[in-house]
Scaffold this motif. Structure first.
Motif, mmCIF file in Angstrom:
data_model
loop_
_atom_site.group_PDB
_atom_site.id
_atom_site.type_symbol
_atom_site.label_atom_id
_atom_site.label_comp_id
_atom_site.label_asym_id
_atom_site.label_seq_id
_atom_site.Cartn_x
_atom_site.Cartn_y
_atom_site.Cartn_z
ATOM 1 N N THR A 91 -4.558 7.651 2.379
ATOM 2 C CA THR A 91 -3.963 6.000 1.979
ATOM 3 C C THR A 91 -5.527 5.495 2.092
ATOM 4 O O THR A 91 -5.465 4.499 3.374
ATOM 5 C CB THR A 91 -3.915 6.042 3.931
ATOM 6 O OG1 THR A 91 -2.117 6.702 4.166
ATOM 7 C CG2 THR A 91 -3.233 4.110 4.142
ATOM 8 N N TYR A 112 -10.418 -4.647 2.685
ATOM 9 C CA TYR A 112 -10.305 -4.267 3.731
ATOM 10 C C TYR A 112 -10.337 -4.983 4.346
ATOM 11 O O TYR A 112 -11.075 -4.704 5.578
ATOM 12 C CB TYR A 112 -11.558 -3.592 3.611
ATOM 13 C CG TYR A 112 -12.116 -2.360 2.638
ATOM 14 C CD1 TYR A 112 -12.108 -0.640 3.555
ATOM 15 C CD2 TYR A 112 -12.123 -1.761 1.364
ATOM 16 C CE1 TYR A 112 -11.929 0.370 3.268
ATOM 17 C CE2 TYR A 112 -11.640 -0.033 1.118
ATOM 18 C CZ TYR A 112 -11.722 0.910 1.582
ATOM 19 O OH TYR A 112 -11.914 1.605 1.316
ATOM 20 N N ASP A 143 2.364 -2.358 9.097
ATOM 21 C CA ASP A 143 2.358 -0.963 8.369
ATOM 22 C C ASP A 143 3.612 -0.079 8.885
ATOM 23 O O ASP A 143 4.653 0.170 8.042
ATOM 24 C CB ASP A 143 1.158 -0.305 7.597
ATOM 25 C CG ASP A 143 0.850 -1.336 6.994
ATOM 26 O OD1 ASP A 143 1.108 -2.288 6.433
ATOM 27 O OD2 ASP A 143 -0.409 -0.546 6.681
ATOM 28 N N PHE A 189 -8.172 -6.302 6.728
ATOM 29 C CA PHE A 189 -6.987 -6.039 7.454
ATOM 30 C C PHE A 189 -7.731 -5.689 8.742
ATOM 31 O O PHE A 189 -8.618 -5.149 9.238
ATOM 32 C CB PHE A 189 -6.329 -4.865 6.772
ATOM 33 C CG PHE A 189 -6.549 -3.131 6.939
ATOM 34 C CD1 PHE A 189 -7.247 -2.487 7.632
ATOM 35 C CD2 PHE A 189 -7.700 -2.828 5.842
ATOM 36 C CE1 PHE A 189 -7.588 -1.513 7.659
ATOM 37 C CE2 PHE A 189 -8.503 -1.846 6.052
ATOM 38 C CZ PHE A 189 -8.596 -0.880 6.457
ATOM 39 N N ILE A 249 0.932 -1.320 -0.607
ATOM 40 C CA ILE A 249 0.049 0.191 -0.159
ATOM 41 C C ILE A 249 1.033 1.396 0.007
ATOM 42 O O ILE A 249 2.670 1.148 0.316
ATOM 43 C CB ILE A 249 -0.756 -0.049 1.585
ATOM 44 C CG1 ILE A 249 -0.248 0.554 2.065
ATOM 45 C CG2 ILE A 249 -2.105 -1.213 1.742
ATOM 46 C CD1 ILE A 249 -0.845 0.795 4.102
ATOM 47 N N VAL A 262 -7.177 2.220 0.027
ATOM 48 C CA VAL A 262 -6.763 0.716 -0.727
ATOM 49 C C VAL A 262 -8.021 0.157 -1.073
ATOM 50 O O VAL A 262 -9.629 0.884 -0.450
ATOM 51 C CB VAL A 262 -6.685 -0.030 0.961
ATOM 52 C CG1 VAL A 262 -5.133 0.486 1.780
ATOM 53 C CG2 VAL A 262 -7.636 -0.321 1.832
ATOM 54 N N MET A 291 1.484 3.956 1.784
ATOM 55 C CA MET A 291 0.711 5.212 3.385
ATOM 56 C C MET A 291 0.930 6.369 3.663
ATOM 57 O O MET A 291 1.876 6.894 2.879
ATOM 58 C CB MET A 291 1.585 4.010 4.190
ATOM 59 C CG MET A 291 0.525 4.728 5.605
ATOM 60 S SD MET A 291 0.906 3.608 6.956
ATOM 61 C CE MET A 291 2.577 4.132 7.495
ATOM 62 N N TYR A 302 -3.499 5.543 8.797
ATOM 63 C CA TYR A 302 -3.288 4.196 8.253
ATOM 64 C C TYR A 302 -4.429 3.840 7.364
ATOM 65 O O TYR A 302 -5.138 4.737 6.631
ATOM 66 C CB TYR A 302 -3.399 3.957 9.416
ATOM 67 C CG TYR A 302 -4.362 3.688 11.172
ATOM 68 C CD1 TYR A 302 -6.133 3.366 10.729
ATOM 69 C CD2 TYR A 302 -4.398 4.166 11.684
ATOM 70 C CE1 TYR A 302 -6.733 3.644 11.420
ATOM 71 C CE2 TYR A 302 -5.114 4.965 12.869
ATOM 72 C CZ TYR A 302 -6.547 4.170 12.429
ATOM 73 O OH TYR A 302 -7.638 4.709 13.387
ATOM 74 N N ARG A 303 -4.522 2.414 7.050
ATOM 75 C CA ARG A 303 -5.053 1.805 5.927
ATOM 76 C C ARG A 303 -6.561 2.173 5.550
ATOM 77 O O ARG A 303 -7.554 2.170 7.146
ATOM 78 C CB ARG A 303 -5.452 0.497 5.520
ATOM 79 C CG ARG A 303 -3.511 0.353 6.217
ATOM 80 C CD ARG A 303 -3.720 -1.453 5.764
ATOM 81 N NE ARG A 303 -2.740 -2.351 5.552
ATOM 82 C CZ ARG A 303 -2.500 -3.095 4.875
ATOM 83 N NH1 ARG A 303 -2.996 -3.775 3.792
ATOM 84 N NH2 ARG A 303 -1.247 -3.606 4.560
ATOM 85 N N HIS A 320 -1.971 -5.980 11.023
ATOM 86 C CA HIS A 320 -1.708 -5.096 9.791
ATOM 87 C C HIS A 320 -1.355 -3.952 10.102
ATOM 88 O O HIS A 320 -0.036 -3.376 9.244
ATOM 89 C CB HIS A 320 -3.074 -5.245 8.343
ATOM 90 C CG HIS A 320 -3.816 -6.441 8.196
ATOM 91 N ND1 HIS A 320 -4.031 -7.760 9.028
ATOM 92 C CD2 HIS A 320 -3.198 -7.654 7.300
ATOM 93 C CE1 HIS A 320 -4.398 -8.939 8.281
ATOM 94 N NE2 HIS A 320 -3.455 -8.932 6.883
ATOM 95 N N ILE A 321 -2.262 -3.068 9.816
ATOM 96 C CA ILE A 321 -2.136 -1.571 10.831
ATOM 97 C C ILE A 321 0.097 -1.154 11.645
ATOM 98 O O ILE A 321 0.919 -1.231 11.307
ATOM 99 C CB ILE A 321 -2.605 -0.388 11.332
ATOM 100 C CG1 ILE A 321 -3.936 -1.241 10.234
ATOM 101 C CG2 ILE A 321 -1.931 0.336 11.748
ATOM 102 C CD1 ILE A 321 -5.022 -0.071 10.867
#
Length: 356
Positions: free
Chosen positions: A116, A121, A131, A123, A63, A118, A65, A110-111, A127-128
């Motif tokens: 940011t 989804y 990252d 996650f 991704i 994506v 970010m 974050y995601r 996951h964050i």
């Protein structure tokens, strides 16, 4: 301690219910006047300038970010995670003071939030956390102070659970310091009764940027004592984005990340129906994660939230009284640092002294 981590459900729902279609009601924080339109336009230019000067993108784990950076390598790295439905811009009103205090600030979006965006989804908070660790690797940051507000506190606790060796210190601003599943169980009947009296909710659509900022002002400003803290209108611009059809809306897709208006959002027995991000938030349990805490921590406890205490923050502090400092912020809303920037900087400066 006051419970306000149902903030994405209750605050947004109450505000949608209260604002309705009344453009200039007596409660309207930002009436549609030429003066206010000029204020909003000027804040938008500030927002664009801050992003140009401090905004960065970094590719991590497939991704792109976005983060905002203040300071240089002479400062101690501070990586900040925002609250749910917020962005990295939430730290703009304290970033310069944190640099003066000795930090090198990285405030991520974050995601699924802000810049940011994506497509996938599936996650979780873990996951964050991954990252953030990948970001540290790419930027050559061995260790950092990790902190966050609300759900960002959950990110922080999850990061420590997975990468304790990379943490210098911890900041939990009304999040990440209590067992979320337990809170969900305790509050279920109260939440159920509250939501039963509200109409069906959906994410709002605005015809122009001003209407979006008006909505956000009515959502947040009452909790800030009825006025905008410094640079808060600038931060609100990061919450409102233009859609492909020319309308404006929220920067995040609640249904794909949190499903805050569904039955499962309040029912502790329906966690399995929630999006993965919300499921992982329910799993946050600081008494387990911090059982072997080895770095200083500050917990910021706003005492002007919606719900009564069960003593969770105090219990966590009492597990490690030599490492954990619990600070009350009287008459302060959930998002404490916009309203109490001096206190926030003071407490993070004190944490830095303990690290050094």
């Amino acid at each position: 301690m006051k419970y306000c981590l149902f903030h994405p459900i209750i605050t947004l729902a109450l505000s949608l219910f209260a604002i309705g279609a009344q453009a200039n009601s007596p409660q309207d924080i930002l009436p549609d006047t030429s003066e206010n339109r000029a204020r909003v336009a000027a804040a938008y230019e500030q927002y664009l300038n801050i992003d140009r000067e401090h905004g960065r993108f970094i590719e991590v784990n497939g991704i792109k970010m976005h983060y905002l950076e203040w300071g240089d390598d002479s400062g101690v790295p501070l990586i900040w995670s925002h609250g749910y439905s917020s962005t990295g811009f939430e730290l703009v009103n304290v970033a310069d003071q944190l640099v003066e205090a000795g930090y090198h600030v990285y405030s991520i979006s974050y995601r699924g939030h802000g810049h940011t965006q994506v497509d996938n989804y599936e996650f979780s908070l873990a996951h964050i956390a991954d990252d953030i660790a990948a970001m540290m690797d790419k930027l050559g940051i061995e260790k950092a102070v990790i902190g966050g507000l609300s759900l960002g506190g959950g990110v922080t606790t999850t990061f420590y659970e997975n990468y304790p060796e990379r943490v210098l210190g911890i900041v939990l601003e009304d999040g990440g310091a209590d067992a979320v599943q337990l809170r969900t169980e305790i509050m279920y009947e109260q939440m159920k009764a509250m939501l039963e009296h509200m109409p069906a909710m959906q994410m709002p659509v605005f015809q122009d940027r001003f209407a979006g900022i008006k909505f956000m002002a009515n959502l947040y400003v009452p909790g800030w004592g009825g006025e905008f803290p410094k640079l808060s209108m600038v931060a609100l611009h990061s919450f409102v984005v233009e859609k492909k059809d020319g309308t404006f809306g929220m920067h995040h897709d609640d249904a794909k990340m949190f499903d805050a208006f569904g039955e499962a959002a309040i029912n502790p027995g329906l966690t399995h129906r929630l999006p993965l991000l919300h499921q992982s938030w329910r799993r946050v349990h600081p008494y387990i994660t911090y059982r072997n805490l080895s770095v200083p921590m500050v917990i910021i406890d706003p005492t002007g939230d919606l719900f009564d205490a069960t003593g969770s923050f105090e219990k966590l502090r009492d597990m490690h009284p030599d490492l954990i400092t619990l600070v009350d912020y009287p008459n302060t809303p959930h998002a404490a640092h916009p309203m109490r920037p001096e206190w926030f900087v003071r407490d993070l400066e004190a944490l830095l002294e303990r690290i050094k």
